[in-house]
Design a protein around this motif. Sequence first.
Motif, PDB file in Angstrom:
ATOM      1  N   ARG A  46      17.849  -0.170  -2.763  1.00 27.91           N
ATOM      2  CA  ARG A  46      16.749  -0.747  -1.985  1.00 27.91           C
ATOM      3  C   ARG A  46      15.917  -1.643  -2.891  1.00 27.91           C
ATOM      4  NH1 ARG A  46      14.499   2.929   2.647  1.00 27.91           N
ATOM      5  NH2 ARG A  46      16.391   4.081   3.169  1.00 27.91           N
ATOM      6  N   CYS A  47      15.030  -2.421  -2.290  1.00 22.22           N
ATOM      7  CA  CYS A  47      14.140  -3.270  -3.074  1.00 22.22           C
ATOM      8  C   CYS A  47      12.832  -2.519  -3.334  1.00 22.22           C
ATOM      9  CB  CYS A  47      13.862  -4.576  -2.341  1.00 22.22           C
ATOM     10  SG  CYS A  47      15.333  -5.598  -2.234  1.00 22.22           S
ATOM     11  N   PRO A  48      12.295  -2.663  -4.542  1.00 26.31           N
ATOM     12  CA  PRO A  48      11.072  -1.919  -4.881  1.00 26.31           C
ATOM     13  C   PRO A  48       9.848  -2.487  -4.139  1.00 26.31           C
ATOM     14  CG  PRO A  48      11.707  -3.330  -6.695  1.00 26.31           C
ATOM     15  CD  PRO A  48      12.802  -3.435  -5.688  1.00 26.31           C
ATOM     16  N   PRO A  49       8.765  -1.688  -4.045  1.00 26.16           N
ATOM     17  CA  PRO A  49       7.512  -2.159  -3.439  1.00 26.16           C
ATOM     18  C   PRO A  49       7.099  -3.491  -4.067  1.00 26.16           C
ATOM     19  CG  PRO A  49       7.336   0.166  -3.958  1.00 26.16           C
ATOM     20  CD  PRO A  49       8.651  -0.304  -4.521  1.00 26.16           C
ATOM     21  N   GLY A  50       6.557  -4.381  -3.274  1.00 26.31           N
ATOM     22  CA  GLY A  50       6.144  -5.686  -3.780  1.00 26.31           C
ATOM     23  C   GLY A  50       7.246  -6.719  -3.610  1.00 26.31           C
ATOM     24  N   THR A  51       8.420  -6.273  -3.152  1.00 24.04           N
ATOM     25  CA  THR A  51       9.535  -7.208  -2.950  1.00 24.04           C
ATOM     26  C   THR A  51      10.176  -6.951  -1.595  1.00 24.04           C
ATOM     27  OG1 THR A  51      11.252  -5.753  -3.853  1.00 24.04           O
ATOM     28  CG2 THR A  51      10.027  -7.111  -5.430  1.00 24.04           C
ATOM     29  N   ALA A  74      13.399 -10.201  -3.733  1.00 23.69           N
ATOM     30  CA  ALA A  74      12.477 -11.264  -4.136  1.00 23.69           C
ATOM     31  C   ALA A  74      11.047 -10.796  -3.890  1.00 23.69           C
ATOM     32  CB  ALA A  74      12.760 -12.535  -3.343  1.00 23.69           C
ATOM     33  N   THR A  75      10.140 -11.318  -4.717  1.00 26.03           N
ATOM     34  CA  THR A  75       8.719 -10.930  -4.623  1.00 26.03           C
ATOM     35  C   THR A  75       8.118 -11.396  -3.297  1.00 26.03           C
ATOM     36  OG1 THR A  75       8.579 -11.197  -6.996  1.00 26.03           O
ATOM     37  CG2 THR A  75       6.490 -11.103  -5.799  1.00 26.03           C
ATOM     38  N   CYS A  76       7.253 -10.570  -2.747  1.00 26.71           N
ATOM     39  CA  CYS A  76       6.561 -10.941  -1.507  1.00 26.71           C
ATOM     40  C   CYS A  76       5.724 -12.186  -1.749  1.00 26.71           C
ATOM     41  CB  CYS A  76       5.639  -9.817  -1.051  1.00 26.71           C
ATOM     42  SG  CYS A  76       6.500  -8.342  -0.505  1.00 26.71           S
ATOM     43  N   PRO A  77       5.775 -13.164  -0.874  1.00 20.69           N
ATOM     44  CA  PRO A  77       4.898 -14.338  -1.022  1.00 20.69           C
ATOM     45  C   PRO A  77       3.444 -13.948  -0.748  1.00 20.69           C
ATOM     46  CG  PRO A  77       6.289 -14.550   0.928  1.00 20.69           C
ATOM     47  CD  PRO A  77       6.692 -13.284   0.254  1.00 20.69           C
ATOM     48  N   PRO A  78       2.494 -14.747  -1.248  1.00 20.58           N
ATOM     49  CA  PRO A  78       1.072 -14.425  -1.032  1.00 20.58           C
ATOM     50  C   PRO A  78       0.793 -14.203   0.450  1.00 20.58           C
ATOM     51  CG  PRO A  78       1.292 -16.312  -2.491  1.00 20.58           C
ATOM     52  CD  PRO A  78       2.671 -15.995  -2.003  1.00 20.58           C
ATOM     53  N   GLY A  79      -0.106 -13.243   0.720  1.00 17.23           N
ATOM     54  CA  GLY A  79      -0.451 -12.955   2.118  1.00 17.23           C
ATOM     55  C   GLY A  79       0.478 -11.939   2.747  1.00 17.23           C
ATOM     56  N   SER A  80       1.426 -11.404   1.964  1.00 16.32           N
ATOM     57  CA  SER A  80       2.331 -10.382   2.512  1.00 16.32           C
ATOM     58  C   SER A  80       2.580  -9.308   1.466  1.00 16.32           C
ATOM     59  CB  SER A  80       3.631 -11.026   2.971  1.00 16.32           C
ATOM     60  OG  SER A  80       4.345 -11.532   1.857  1.00 16.32           O
ATOM     61  N   PHE A  81       3.119  -8.196   1.896  1.00 12.89           N
ATOM     62  CA  PHE A  81       3.280  -7.050   0.989  1.00 12.89           C
ATOM     63  C   PHE A  81       4.387  -6.124   1.498  1.00 12.89           C
ATOM     64  CE2 PHE A  81       1.777  -3.403   3.418  1.00 12.89           C
ATOM     65  CZ  PHE A  81       1.250  -4.042   4.530  1.00 12.89           C
ATOM     66  N   THR A  82       4.891  -5.283   0.594  1.00 17.61           N
ATOM     67  CA  THR A  82       5.672  -4.087   0.974  1.00 17.61           C
ATOM     68  C   THR A  82       5.177  -2.948   0.097  1.00 17.61           C
ATOM     69  OG1 THR A  82       7.415  -4.726  -0.572  1.00 17.61           O
ATOM     70  CG2 THR A  82       7.779  -5.245   1.773  1.00 17.61           C
ATOM     71  N   GLU A  83       4.936  -1.778   0.691  1.00 20.77           N
ATOM     72  CA  GLU A  83       4.426  -0.640  -0.080  1.00 20.77           C
ATOM     73  C   GLU A  83       5.530   0.352  -0.405  1.00 20.77           C
ATOM     74  OE1 GLU A  83       1.078   1.004   2.067  1.00 20.77           O
ATOM     75  OE2 GLU A  83      -0.256  -0.581   1.374  1.00 20.77           O
TER      76      GLU A  83
END
Length: 308
Positions: free
Chosen positions: A47-52, A67-76
Amino acid sequence: MFTMMLASLFSLALLSAHVALVIGVAAPLLTFRVTDPITGGSLECDRCPPGTFMRASCTATQKTRCATCPPGSFTELWNYIGKCLRCGVCGHNEVEKTVCTADRNCQCQCKQGYHNKYDMCVRHSECPSGQQPLTKGTPDEDTVCQICPDGSYSDTTSALQNCTLHRSCNAPGLKLVLKGSIWHDSVCTSCEELKSRDGGDYLKEIIPAFFVHHKMTLRRLRQVVHKLPSEDGKKQAGASGLNLSELHARINTWVASASANQIRQLPEILAKTGANGASERLKSKLQRIDSNLKQLCALGNEVDVLSF
Ligand SMILES: *[C@@H]1O[C@H](CO)[C@@H](O)[C@H](O)[C@H]1NC(C)=O
Ligand SMILES: *[C@@H]1O[C@H](CO)[C@@H](O)[C@H](O)[C@H]1NC(C)=O
């Protein structure tokens, strides 16, 4: 026997701690399964880690691409979603406590003067007159009020303001006319002033505070205002449209210019509107003032009377 009991208690405690560890702390799922589109077999991908988020799923020959979350979005959480989640927006009467980052949504809290109740931000309660905040409200807790400590009073409704110490009538030449209570200050006089003043004049000093403390319905307060005598003997102009603060303002204006005799009529006016409790309390303040005044500056009697 005793040690055995201790020992078994101890192992029981160990056991339950172990169980709690196993049940309580669920390890995050770090992989997920997909069907290999070529072989039709099952693949286990990271899986992809939090923040990606997941750019591309793994294949038989390639690891998952994140890939890293673009600004204005997130994954916890550890995830395999194709797009990060949109950052939240703080609600009504909320402010951002922490901003949104790639791996954490923004955290909101109630703005100044508000606290969280049933998941809404509501205004901090105010302490009524006669009370002060014991603890001020926070974003999560409402104001907690306490009765004014001995020797102090509050004549306002406030979420922040403390009680004030009663003024002292101990200065040379001053006499105590009415001892302070939790909702009004002490009333003092000098023997000189006393010559030209009536008990009604002293009662006047606590009447604004009296109406703050003895809460009445809007309807009753309007009746009171309507019955206030004016200088020319006419009744007050219509009070029907006035709100609470306007009614209090009307009363205070009236009090400021009322004669001692008019002030003495207040208990009766209150009784006429059916506010019998308030009427009795005001009458008893007036009686206390009158009885104190009689003894205050009597010839050769310079001893302060005790108020009761
Ligand atoms: C009220 O009293 C508390 C405790 O003495 C003090 O910390 C606080 O600053 C006071 N509040 C105001 C508004 O003076
Ligand atoms: C009372 O009415 C006045 C004037 O209409 C207004 O300015 C004031 O905000 C009102 N106060 C309350 C507590 O509603």
